[in-house]
Design a protein around this motif. Structure first.
Motif, PDB file in Angstrom:
ATOM      1  N   ARG A 256       0.848  -1.200   0.000  1.00 23.43           N
ATOM      2  CA  ARG A 256       0.000   0.000   0.000  1.00 23.43           C
ATOM      3  C   ARG A 256       0.878   1.243   0.000  1.00 23.43           C
ATOM      4  NH1 ARG A 256      -5.174   0.185   0.492  1.00 23.43           N
ATOM      5  NH2 ARG A 256      -6.293  -1.726   0.837  1.00 23.43           N
ATOM      6  N   PRO A 257       0.693   2.137  -0.979  1.00 28.71           N
ATOM      7  CA  PRO A 257       1.498   3.357  -0.983  1.00 28.71           C
ATOM      8  C   PRO A 257       1.117   4.260   0.183  1.00 28.71           C
ATOM      9  CG  PRO A 257      -0.054   3.351  -2.821  1.00 28.71           C
ATOM     10  CD  PRO A 257      -0.195   2.046  -2.119  1.00 28.71           C
ATOM     11  N   THR A 258       2.125   4.870   0.792  1.00 23.64           N
ATOM     12  CA  THR A 258       1.883   5.750   1.933  1.00 23.64           C
ATOM     13  C   THR A 258       1.979   7.220   1.546  1.00 23.64           C
ATOM     14  OG1 THR A 258       4.213   5.604   2.529  1.00 23.64           O
ATOM     15  CG2 THR A 258       2.700   4.047   3.606  1.00 23.64           C
ATOM     16  N   GLU A 259       2.465   7.486   0.338  1.00 21.77           N
ATOM     17  CA  GLU A 259       2.595   8.861  -0.131  1.00 21.77           C
ATOM     18  C   GLU A 259       1.912   8.995  -1.490  1.00 21.77           C
ATOM     19  OE1 GLU A 259       6.636  10.723   0.838  1.00 21.77           O
ATOM     20  OE2 GLU A 259       7.100   8.596   0.515  1.00 21.77           O
ATOM     21  N   ASP A 260       1.687  10.241  -1.897  1.00 24.52           N
ATOM     22  CA  ASP A 260       1.089  10.509  -3.203  1.00 24.52           C
ATOM     23  C   ASP A 260       2.197  10.535  -4.251  1.00 24.52           C
ATOM     24  OD1 ASP A 260      -1.535  10.687  -2.266  1.00 24.52           O
ATOM     25  OD2 ASP A 260      -1.212  12.753  -1.621  1.00 24.52           O
ATOM     26  N   ILE A 261       2.575   9.339  -4.717  1.00 26.20           N
ATOM     27  CA  ILE A 261       3.667   9.217  -5.668  1.00 26.20           C
ATOM     28  C   ILE A 261       3.108   8.896  -7.049  1.00 26.20           C
ATOM     29  CG2 ILE A 261       5.691   7.854  -6.316  1.00 26.20           C
ATOM     30  CD1 ILE A 261       6.374   7.677  -3.352  1.00 26.20           C
ATOM     31  N   VAL A 262       3.531   9.706  -8.013  1.00 25.83           N
ATOM     32  CA  VAL A 262       3.161   9.531  -9.407  1.00 25.83           C
ATOM     33  C   VAL A 262       4.363   8.904 -10.101  1.00 25.83           C
ATOM     34  CG1 VAL A 262       2.413  10.697 -11.515  1.00 25.83           C
ATOM     35  CG2 VAL A 262       1.691  11.574  -9.282  1.00 25.83           C
ATOM     36  N   LEU A 263       4.119   7.811 -10.812  1.00 25.64           N
ATOM     37  CA  LEU A 263       5.183   7.016 -11.408  1.00 25.64           C
ATOM     38  C   LEU A 263       5.345   7.286 -12.895  1.00 25.64           C
ATOM     39  CD1 LEU A 263       7.160   4.514 -11.257  1.00 25.64           C
ATOM     40  CD2 LEU A 263       5.135   3.104 -11.733  1.00 25.64           C
ATOM     41  N   PHE A 264       6.598   7.405 -13.313  1.00 23.88           N
ATOM     42  CA  PHE A 264       6.950   7.335 -14.726  1.00 23.88           C
ATOM     43  C   PHE A 264       7.874   6.138 -14.828  1.00 23.88           C
ATOM     44  CE2 PHE A 264       9.294   7.919 -18.557  1.00 23.88           C
ATOM     45  CZ  PHE A 264       8.385   8.499 -19.433  1.00 23.88           C
ATOM     46  N   TYR A 265       7.481   5.115 -15.598  1.00 24.14           N
ATOM     47  CA  TYR A 265       8.207   3.847 -15.631  1.00 24.14           C
ATOM     48  C   TYR A 265       8.527   3.476 -17.065  1.00 24.14           C
ATOM     49  CZ  TYR A 265       8.653  -1.302 -14.982  1.00 24.14           C
ATOM     50  OH  TYR A 265       9.064  -2.613 -14.984  1.00 24.14           O
ATOM     51  N   GLY A 266       9.804   3.353 -17.367  1.00 28.89           N
ATOM     52  CA  GLY A 266      10.217   2.947 -18.696  1.00 28.89           C
ATOM     53  C   GLY A 266      11.675   3.246 -18.942  1.00 28.89           C
ATOM     54  N   SER A 267      12.292   2.441 -19.759  1.00 29.90           N
ATOM     55  CA  SER A 267      13.698   2.641 -20.111  1.00 29.90           C
ATOM     56  C   SER A 267      13.861   3.970 -20.833  1.00 29.90           C
ATOM     57  CB  SER A 267      14.182   1.500 -20.999  1.00 29.90           C
ATOM     58  OG  SER A 267      15.482   1.781 -21.469  1.00 29.90           O
ATOM     59  N   MET A 268      14.914   4.658 -20.516  1.00 29.10           N
ATOM     60  CA  MET A 268      15.170   5.957 -21.151  1.00 29.10           C
ATOM     61  C   MET A 268      16.134   5.815 -22.322  1.00 29.10           C
ATOM     62  SD  MET A 268      13.366   8.062 -19.549  1.00 29.10           S
ATOM     63  CE  MET A 268      12.460   8.101 -18.035  1.00 29.10           C
TER      64      MET A 268
ATOM     65  N   PRO B  69      19.135   9.838 -18.997  1.00 28.01           N
ATOM     66  CA  PRO B  69      20.235  10.738 -19.353  1.00 28.01           C
ATOM     67  C   PRO B  69      20.496  11.741 -18.225  1.00 28.01           C
ATOM     68  CG  PRO B  69      18.259  11.331 -20.551  1.00 28.01           C
ATOM     69  CD  PRO B  69      17.954  10.070 -19.803  1.00 28.01           C
ATOM     70  N   GLU B  70      21.618  12.385 -18.322  1.00 22.27           N
ATOM     71  CA  GLU B  70      22.003  13.372 -17.300  1.00 22.27           C
ATOM     72  C   GLU B  70      20.954  14.476 -17.169  1.00 22.27           C
ATOM     73  OE1 GLU B  70      23.880  14.935 -14.171  1.00 22.27           O
ATOM     74  OE2 GLU B  70      24.336  13.004 -15.110  1.00 22.27           O
ATOM     75  N   SER B  71      20.314  14.852 -18.270  1.00 22.89           N
ATOM     76  CA  SER B  71      19.289  15.905 -18.231  1.00 22.89           C
ATOM     77  C   SER B  71      18.113  15.524 -17.334  1.00 22.89           C
ATOM     78  CB  SER B  71      18.790  16.219 -19.642  1.00 22.89           C
ATOM     79  OG  SER B  71      18.255  15.057 -20.256  1.00 22.89           O
ATOM     80  N   ILE B  72      17.853  14.233 -17.170  1.00 27.29           N
ATOM     81  CA  ILE B  72      16.792  13.775 -16.268  1.00 27.29           C
ATOM     82  C   ILE B  72      17.354  13.570 -14.868  1.00 27.29           C
ATOM     83  CG2 ILE B  72      15.229  11.843 -15.746  1.00 27.29           C
ATOM     84  CD1 ILE B  72      14.747  11.607 -18.774  1.00 27.29           C
ATOM     85  N   ARG B  73      18.510  12.934 -14.745  1.00 31.92           N
ATOM     86  CA  ARG B  73      19.140  12.722 -13.424  1.00 31.92           C
ATOM     87  C   ARG B  73      19.338  14.044 -12.683  1.00 31.92           C
ATOM     88  NH1 ARG B  73      21.092   7.848 -12.105  1.00 31.92           N
ATOM     89  NH2 ARG B  73      21.351   6.318 -13.740  1.00 31.92           N
ATOM     90  N   ARG B  74      19.674  15.099 -13.410  1.00 33.74           N
ATOM     91  CA  ARG B  74      19.924  16.413 -12.813  1.00 33.74           C
ATOM     92  C   ARG B  74      18.694  16.962 -12.093  1.00 33.74           C
ATOM     93  NH1 ARG B  74      22.862  18.271 -17.171  1.00 33.74           N
ATOM     94  NH2 ARG B  74      20.935  18.822 -18.190  1.00 33.74           N
ATOM     95  N   LEU B  75      17.510  16.564 -12.524  1.00 31.84           N
ATOM     96  CA  LEU B  75      16.269  17.067 -11.927  1.00 31.84           C
ATOM     97  C   LEU B  75      15.946  16.419 -10.583  1.00 31.84           C
ATOM     98  CD1 LEU B  75      14.074  17.128 -15.146  1.00 31.84           C
ATOM     99  CD2 LEU B  75      15.164  19.076 -14.019  1.00 31.84           C
ATOM    100  N   ALA B  76      16.579  15.296 -10.305  1.00 34.88           N
ATOM    101  CA  ALA B  76      16.278  14.558  -9.078  1.00 34.88           C
ATOM    102  C   ALA B  76      16.760  15.336  -7.856  1.00 34.88           C
ATOM    103  CB  ALA B  76      16.931  13.185  -9.111  1.00 34.88           C
ATOM    104  N   ASP B  77      15.838  15.528  -6.911  1.00 34.17           N
ATOM    105  CA  ASP B  77      16.198  16.156  -5.644  1.00 34.17           C
ATOM    106  C   ASP B  77      15.872  15.241  -4.462  1.00 34.17           C
ATOM    107  OD1 ASP B  77      13.444  16.254  -5.396  1.00 34.17           O
ATOM    108  OD2 ASP B  77      13.318  18.424  -5.555  1.00 34.17           O
ATOM    109  N   ASP B  78      15.336  14.061  -4.755  1.00 35.16           N
ATOM    110  CA  ASP B  78      14.955  13.043  -3.775  1.00 35.16           C
ATOM    111  C   ASP B  78      13.896  13.506  -2.779  1.00 35.16           C
ATOM    112  OD1 ASP B  78      16.567  11.085  -4.932  1.00 35.16           O
ATOM    113  OD2 ASP B  78      18.321  11.765  -3.810  1.00 35.16           O
ATOM    114  N   LYS B  79      13.356  14.695  -2.967  1.00 35.27           N
ATOM    115  CA  LYS B  79      12.244  15.156  -2.132  1.00 35.27           C
ATOM    116  C   LYS B  79      10.960  15.157  -2.952  1.00 35.27           C
ATOM    117  CE  LYS B  79      15.153  17.928   0.810  1.00 35.27           C
ATOM    118  NZ  LYS B  79      15.790  19.207   0.928  1.00 35.27           N
ATOM    119  N   SER B  80      11.019  15.815  -4.117  1.00 37.44           N
ATOM    120  CA  SER B  80       9.824  15.854  -4.956  1.00 37.44           C
ATOM    121  C   SER B  80       9.981  15.026  -6.225  1.00 37.44           C
ATOM    122  CB  SER B  80       9.460  17.295  -5.309  1.00 37.44           C
ATOM    123  OG  SER B  80      10.499  17.878  -6.074  1.00 37.44           O
TER     124      SER B  80
END
Length: 178
Positions: free
Chosen positions: A65-77, A114-125
């Motif tokens: 059961r998810p405990t947070e409001d997480i929206v998933l994007f799933y797929g190979s880049m 790619p780095e352009s996507i990894r760069r957006l990760a802040d592990d909070k949002s």
């Protein structure tokens, strides 16, 4: 409701489709149900069953059961289509979601971001996993998966995987038609 003449066009299309199926050298079915349908129209001699090989139970057993409001994007880049879909997801869709659910978070699961996507990760949002040997623990965190592909073809097993986990899937008709 469909226009009356449409039913004639549909019947003509069905007749043509069956004719072409009967003339094929070989037909490949990916499920027993598909093979039965093909055999019912008289193609048993040239129909070969090659099951897709997805173990839906493998994903079904892992749903938490998810405990947070997480929206998933799933797929190979690895392909431009998924990268383009991610940026559409990130810049056009997520802001709309966050306007209604400010605490919503984004989880990106898939190999080769790619780095352009990894760069957006802040592990909070927004979190980006990259390749995972077992995606189930990450997928089980999601409340919904979005798949905003504009160009798509073939069978996307990831949709079946997350649906087996009880995660609703929202996507463009092109993403879900196949």
């Amino acid at each position: 409701r469909l226009p009356f003449f449409f039913f004639f066009a549909l019947a003509r299309y069905k007749k043509l489709e069956i004719e072409y199926l009967k003339n094929a050298d070989i037909l490949l079915a990916i499920s027993r149900a598909d093979r039965e349908i093909l055999c019912e129209i008289g193609t048993a001699a040239n129909t070969l069953l090659i099951q897709s090989g997805q173990d839906v139970g493998y994903f079904n057993r892992s749903r938490g059961r998810p405990t947070e409001d997480i929206v998933l994007f799933y797929g190979s880049m690895g392909g431009k289509e998924n990268i383009d879909a991610f940026f559409r997801f990130c810049y056009k869709i997520i802001p709309l979601i966050k306007s209604k659910i400010p605490r919503a978070k984004v989880l990106v699961v898939g190999a080769n971001p790619p780095e352009s996507i990894r760069r957006l990760a802040d592990d909070k949002s927004l979190s980006v996993t990259g390749f995972l040997d077992d995606v189930r623990p990450q997928l089980s965190k999601a409340k919904v998966m979005l798949l905003p592909l504009v160009i798509a073809a073939g069978f996307r097993s990831r949709v079946v995987d997350v649906m087996a986990m009880g995660i609703p899937v929202v996507g463009t008709h092109r993403a879900l038609d196949c």
